[in-house]
Structure formats: structure tokens, C-alpha cells
Design an enzyme around this catalytic site. Structure first.
Site, PDB file in Angstrom:
ATOM      1  N   GLU A  58      45.690  -5.496  79.273  1.00 16.80           N
ATOM      2  CA  GLU A  58      46.760  -5.423  80.281  1.00 16.80           C
ATOM      3  C   GLU A  58      47.495  -4.122  80.028  1.00 16.80           C
ATOM      4  O   GLU A  58      48.164  -3.985  79.006  1.00 16.80           O
ATOM      5  CB  GLU A  58      47.730  -6.607  80.143  1.00 16.80           C
ATOM      6  N   LYS A  81      50.099  -9.747  66.504  1.00 21.28           N
ATOM      7  CA  LYS A  81      50.871  -8.607  66.010  1.00 21.28           C
ATOM      8  C   LYS A  81      51.907  -8.198  67.047  1.00 21.28           C
ATOM      9  O   LYS A  81      51.558  -7.694  68.119  1.00 21.28           O
ATOM     10  CB  LYS A  81      49.964  -7.415  65.722  1.00 21.28           C
ATOM     11  N   CYS A 126      55.597  -3.162  83.180  1.00 22.17           N
ATOM     12  CA  CYS A 126      54.314  -2.659  83.683  1.00 22.17           C
ATOM     13  C   CYS A 126      54.185  -2.897  85.181  1.00 22.17           C
ATOM     14  O   CYS A 126      53.447  -2.187  85.853  1.00 22.17           O
ATOM     15  CB  CYS A 126      53.173  -3.327  82.933  1.00 22.17           C
ATOM     16  N   GLU A 151      53.342   6.913  84.806  1.00 21.67           N
ATOM     17  CA  GLU A 151      54.218   5.776  84.519  1.00 21.67           C
ATOM     18  C   GLU A 151      55.402   6.276  83.695  1.00 21.67           C
ATOM     19  O   GLU A 151      55.206   6.819  82.607  1.00 21.67           O
ATOM     20  CB  GLU A 151      53.443   4.715  83.729  1.00 21.67           C
TER      21      GLU A 151
HETATM   22  P1  NAD Z   1      51.464   0.832  72.931  1.00 23.61           P
HETATM   23  O1  NAD Z   1      50.111   0.925  73.513  1.00 23.61           O
HETATM   24  O2  NAD Z   1      52.000   2.004  72.213  1.00 23.61           O
HETATM   25  O3  NAD Z   1      51.529  -0.374  71.893  1.00 23.61           O
HETATM   26  C1  NAD Z   1      51.208  -1.699  72.235  1.00 23.61           C
HETATM   27  C2  NAD Z   1      50.839  -2.451  70.981  1.00 23.61           C
HETATM   28  O4  NAD Z   1      49.637  -1.887  70.450  1.00 23.61           O
HETATM   29  C3  NAD Z   1      51.860  -2.382  69.855  1.00 23.61           C
HETATM   30  O5  NAD Z   1      51.901  -3.615  69.186  1.00 23.61           O
HETATM   31  C4  NAD Z   1      51.280  -1.317  68.945  1.00 23.61           C
HETATM   32  O6  NAD Z   1      51.680  -1.449  67.618  1.00 23.61           O
HETATM   33  C5  NAD Z   1      49.799  -1.581  69.087  1.00 23.61           C
HETATM   34  N1  NAD Z   1      48.931  -0.430  68.766  1.00 23.61           N
HETATM   35  C6  NAD Z   1      49.242   0.882  68.831  1.00 23.61           C
HETATM   36  N2  NAD Z   1      48.186   1.622  68.440  1.00 23.61           N
HETATM   37  C7  NAD Z   1      47.188   0.760  68.139  1.00 23.61           C
HETATM   38  C8  NAD Z   1      45.856   0.915  67.685  1.00 23.61           C
HETATM   39  N3  NAD Z   1      45.324   2.108  67.474  1.00 23.61           N
HETATM   40  N4  NAD Z   1      45.090  -0.194  67.482  1.00 23.61           N
HETATM   41  C9  NAD Z   1      45.609  -1.429  67.725  1.00 23.61           C
HETATM   42  N5  NAD Z   1      46.877  -1.635  68.118  1.00 23.61           N
HETATM   43  C10 NAD Z   1      47.658  -0.556  68.343  1.00 23.61           C
HETATM   44  O7  NAD Z   1      52.389   0.378  74.133  1.00 23.61           O
HETATM   45  P2  NAD Z   1      53.973   0.161  74.132  1.00 23.61           P
HETATM   46  O8  NAD Z   1      54.596   1.504  74.147  1.00 23.61           O
HETATM   47  O9  NAD Z   1      54.381  -0.820  73.079  1.00 23.61           O
HETATM   48  O10 NAD Z   1      54.162  -0.591  75.535  1.00 23.61           O
HETATM   49  C11 NAD Z   1      54.329   0.097  76.716  1.00 23.61           C
HETATM   50  C12 NAD Z   1      53.056   0.094  77.550  1.00 23.61           C
HETATM   51  O11 NAD Z   1      52.588  -1.225  77.725  1.00 23.61           O
HETATM   52  C13 NAD Z   1      53.247   0.637  78.940  1.00 23.61           C
HETATM   53  O12 NAD Z   1      52.219   1.519  79.273  1.00 23.61           O
HETATM   54  C14 NAD Z   1      53.171  -0.601  79.832  1.00 23.61           C
HETATM   55  O13 NAD Z   1      52.770  -0.353  81.133  1.00 23.61           O
HETATM   56  C15 NAD Z   1      52.226  -1.449  79.087  1.00 23.61           C
HETATM   57  N6  NAD Z   1      52.398  -2.860  79.445  1.00 23.61           N
HETATM   58  C16 NAD Z   1      51.453  -3.474  80.225  1.00 23.61           C
HETATM   59  C17 NAD Z   1      51.612  -4.799  80.597  1.00 23.61           C
HETATM   60  C18 NAD Z   1      50.591  -5.509  81.429  1.00 23.61           C
HETATM   61  O14 NAD Z   1      50.578  -6.719  81.434  1.00 23.61           O
HETATM   62  N7  NAD Z   1      49.730  -4.814  82.138  1.00 23.61           N
HETATM   63  C19 NAD Z   1      52.731  -5.504  80.172  1.00 23.61           C
HETATM   64  C20 NAD Z   1      53.660  -4.843  79.398  1.00 23.61           C
HETATM   65  C21 NAD Z   1      53.481  -3.518  79.025  1.00 23.61           C
END
Ligand code: NAD
Length: 452
Positions: A230, A155, A264, A356
């Protein structure tokens, strides 16, 4: 039928509409992925699985420009980044294409017989991807999962589905059987949550915010579902007085403002030893103001816009509370632009120091000695990456060992490398991706004893 209009964040113009899958469509995709697992992919000869992954890599390689162009338009990434990202998917596929033929078990000496172990795939793996690096993060999940013999449902984030959809098509073009890799655009609360609750999905690979990651981990507990997380970061770039200050100042902006800070691993805290603090800041300023923040269709752009109006609001909220020491420029216009911004602070409780931002904002703080630097760097619930600048290699290694974080680099700001393990300490994550052991995380280890 619900759909989402993908927006170009550099212009706010609509790019295309994407259908958002329902729970029923998700169920159908998961069941098809399960049928593809038991009906073929799991039992394919290792060499054949390897060949198909190499073909997939070759097809991705032939489409690097096309995929990069999609990401420039969909995510506002610079051309340099977008080409690297598409190439990273190819490289990951090539790297893990060597794994099926090397998925070794062990023969363990025991009395009374022969004992052997097998690495067996889990089944359907659900990969949930954020919007900041849509292509590489997808590849870090699906390449080792497929290599280990699992099928994958993926997804993408609502905001950035286009390259994932294209990668799904390219997999078929390369000859991967249908339903081995299925891309299902949709909402987190619908498709993502269904991955967590569907009993045929045996593992979740989630990259995203710490808040959503916690929810997913709790959901997975219900079925004792395997999970890799992650999550977020608040990483430090520690500059000691004995460092090459010119090199440290010149490289610091790229370690935090790359991808407009939506990374991240962004080194969003800079810790500078007090005796070189003023010198460092005076050298950082031209490096920041000189950054080329341009519409990413300009090949020379070094930084593009933020992903969305919502992210723009979040980042502005942080800046409204902080004293900006200096900032770079933006091209202006209708996109979601924030200039690269440098904030100085000595308040370890300030929101800008603790949370963050996920935008082009860095907080700089002085420190007195090595112990002070380590304590400040570790004063966070996150632990994803970090950098250390010093000419004293002993100190470099000592501090790298002392910082509670999964990925440190000395005298550089190494990006994620597919050859090496990647993941977080503390609330930055659970488990590791990439590196030589990634396929193990997509298998169960089975032990078989044969009596003499
Ligand atoms: P997010 O958590 O809002 O969403 C990430 C994904 O999860 C999206 O595809 C979203 O649709 C899905 N999602 C949202 N709610 C969900 C639920 N209840 N159940 C299952 N899936 C769900 O994050 P974002 O805003 O898209 O990304 C930014 C964040 O990601 C930042 O905090 C960043 O640090 C983190 N990030 C971490 C890494 C890493 O490798 N550690 C890499 C990139 C981004």
C-alpha cells in the site's frame, strides 16, 4: 543497545525512549512467532480463534481513550481522529473475528472422485507500518492475518511506535497466546529488512512510500515471498459545474488537510470545471481559512502539526516553489506546523502537481470537459483514491469507472472502510486489504482430489 526518543510533534518535547530491536532480536521474535504458529494458533479450533479475537476487540474498546491519548501525544493527531483510529482497530478485530468460522473451501465437480479446496494459513506474516496512521494500518494487517490462522510480527514506524506497543500488550491481556502477535519496534533498515530476508516470514504486508515498497518487492522476489503493498498517492477531487458547489467547497479541505495532509488518500489535486472555477475558489477560501489548526490536545482542533522536522522541511520545499493563493493559520510555537495551503496552477509538469507532498498543501487546476478531467486525473503514476462531485449520477458513475484508481467516491470523500476492499492501481500498490476477501490474501488455496 540503541534507542529512539519519541517526540511530541506539537511541542517538540521528548515523550519517551523506545528500544530499537537488533537483527538478532528480530530473528528470535520471528522464530518464536513460528513456534506459536505450528505449536498452536494454526491448529486452534476456528471458534476458539474467533473468541480470542472478539476478546481482543473488547479489550481494545476498553482502552480507546488511552490509545487515543497516546496517538495525540506521539503523532499529533486530533482527538477526533485518534478516537476513530483506536475504534477502527476494535471494529476490524470484530469484523474479522467472524472469519475463522467462515474460512470456506469449495467442492469442485470433477470426474473420478471428489475434489475439495482448503484455505490454509501461510505462517508468520510480517507487517510493516508507516507513521501516518499507526493504529488502523497495523489493524488492517494483523486482524485478517490472525483470523486466517497466521501469527504476526509487526514493525511500527520509528517515529510512532507507542500505540502499536500498547496494542501488543492488550493482545496478551485479552488472552492471545504469547508470540501470536509480536510488536518489534526498530529501524526499517534493520527489523523491516530482516522481515523481508527471514525465510520463516512467509508474507510481507507493507504500507509506506513507493520507493521503499519497490525495494521490498524486489527483496521478496528472492524467496518468492507473498507481498501486499500500500503505497503513495496523488489523488484528484473532480468538481463538475453541475455539482453542489457549496458542498464541494466546504468538504474539499477535509479531504486533503485531514491528518495535516499526511494521508495516502489525500485528494491533493482539485480539478474544477472552468465555468465554476472562480466561484469554487471563492467558496474554498473561507473553508480553508476557517479550519481550526490548533494544538491537538485542544478537543476542537481539526488539524495538528506535521510528524517531524524532516517532513516539515520536505513540505516547505514544495511551498517555496509554488504560488500560494491562500492559506489558513497555525498556532505557531515550537511544533512542526504548516498552515493548510492552496496553490493554483495550470502546469501539469509542476512538482506540486506531480509529486506526493504528504502535507497540508492542495493544488487546484481548471478543466474544460469530462474527457479533459479524466485525462488530467489519470496523468500520474499513482492511483489510490479520488472523488467526483456532480449532480448527474450517470456522469458520476462514468467518471468513477474511468479514473484509474482503487477507491473512488461520488459526492463524498469516503475514508477507508473496513467492510470494503482498499488498495491502489499502478504504483500506488499491489493487492488489496480489508473487505470481505482480506483473509484470503493471508492463505494458500490447497486443492485435494480423492479418487472414488
Ligand atoms: P516509509 O516507506 O519511509 O516507511 C514505512 C515503513 O517502512 C516504516 O516502518 C519504515 O521503518 C519501514 N522501512 C523503511 N525502509 C525499509 C526497508 N528498507 N525495508 C523494510 N522496511 C523499511 O514511509 P513513511 O514515510 O513512514 O510513510 C509515508 C508514506 O506511506 C507515504 O508515501 C504514503 O503515501 C504512504 N502510505 C500509504 C498508505 C496506503 O495505504 N496506500 C497508507 C499510509 C501511508
Amino acid at each position: 543497545m540503541s534507542s529512539y526518543t519519541v517526540i511530541n510533534p506539537a511541542t517538540t518535547e521528548a515523550v519517551t525512549d523506545v528500544h530499537l530491536a537488533s537483527v538478532e532480536e528480530t530473528d528470535a521474535a520471528v522464530e518464536a512467532a513460528h513456534a506459536a504458529f505450528v505449536g498452536g494458533w494454526r491448529d486452534l479450533a476456528p471458534g476458539e480463534r474467533a473468541t480470542l479475537l472478539r476478546r481482543f476487540a473488547t479489550v481494545v474498546d476498553a482502552h480507546v481513550e488511552e490509545l487515543a491519548e497516546l496517538e495525540v501525544r506521539n503523532a499529533g493527531h486530533t482527538w477526533g481522529n485518534a478516537r476513530w483510529e483506536a475504534g477502527n482497530v476494535r471494529d476490524c478485530l470484530n469484523y474479522y473475528s467472524a472469519a475463522p468460522e467462515r474460512l470456506f473451501g469449495r467442492q469442485i465437480p470433477v470426474p473420478g472422485g471428489v475434489d475439495v479446496t482448503f484455505r490454509e494459513p501461510l505462517g508468520v506474516v510480517g507487517v510493516i507500518v508507516p507513521w501516518n496512521f499507526p493504529m488502523p494500518i497495523a489493524g488492517w494487517g494483523f486482524a485478517p492475518a490472525l483470523a486466517a490462522g497466521n501469527t504476526v510480527v509487526l514493525k511500527p514506524a520509528e517515529l510512532t511506535p507507542l500505540t502499536a506497543i500498547r496494542l501488543g500488550e492488550l493482545a496478551l491481556e485479552a488472552g492471545l497466546p504469547e508470540h501470536v502477535l509480536t510488536v518489534i519496534p526498530g529501524k526499517g533498515s534493520v527489523v523491516g529488512e530482516r522481515f523481508v530476508t527471514h525465510p520463516l516470514v512467509r508474507k510481507i504486508v507493507f504500507t509506506g512510500s513507493t520507493a521503499v515498497g519497490k525495494k521490498i518487492m524486489a527483496g521478496c522476489a528472492d524467496q518468492v515471498k507473498r507481498v501486499t503493498l500500500e503505497l503513495g498517492g496523488k489523488s484528484s477531487n473532480i468538481v463538475f459545474a453541475d455539482a453542489d458547489i457549496d458542498a464541494a467547497a466546504a468538504s474539499a479541505p477535509y479531504a486533503v488537510f485531514d491528518n495535516a495532509g499526511q494521508d495516502c488518500c489525500a485528494r491533493s489535486r482539485i480539478l474544477v470545471q472552468r465555468s465554476v472555477y472562480d466561484e469554487f475558489l471563492s467558496k474554498l477560501e473561507p473553508a480553508v481559512t476557517g479550519m481550526r489548526v490548533l494544538d491537538p490536545t485542544d478537543e476542537t482542533s481539526e488539524m495538528g502539526p506535521l510528524i517531524s522536522a524532516q517532513q516539515l522541511g520536505t513540505v516547505r520545499g514544495f511551498l517555496d516553489e509554488a504560488d500560494v493563493a491562500f492559506e489558513g493559520s497555525t498556532p505557531g510555537g515550537p511544533g512542526f506546523w504548516v498552515p493548510p495551503s492552496v496553490v493554483t496552477t495550470e502546469d501539469t509538469q509542476a512538482r506540486i502537481w506531480r509529486e506526493e507532498v504528504f502535507g497540508p498543501v492542495v493544488a487546484v487546476m481548471p478543466f474544460d470537459d469530462e474527457a479533459d478531467a479524466v485525462a488530467l486525473a489519470n496523468d500520474t503514476e499513482y492511483g489510490l483514491s479520488g472523488s467526483i462531485f456532480t449532480r448527474d449520477l450517470g456522469r458520476g458513475l462514468r467518471v468513477a469507472r474511468a479514473v484509474e484508481s482503487g477507491n473512488l467516491s461520488v459526492n463524498s470523500h469516503s475514508a477507508v472502510r473496513y467492510w470494503t476492499p482498499f488498495g491502489g492501481y499502478k504504483q500506488s500498490g499491489l493487492g488489496r486489504e480489508l473487505g470481505p476477501d482480506a483473509t484470503s490474501a493471508f492463505t494458500e488455496e490447497k486443492n485435494v482430489f480423492i479418487a472414488h
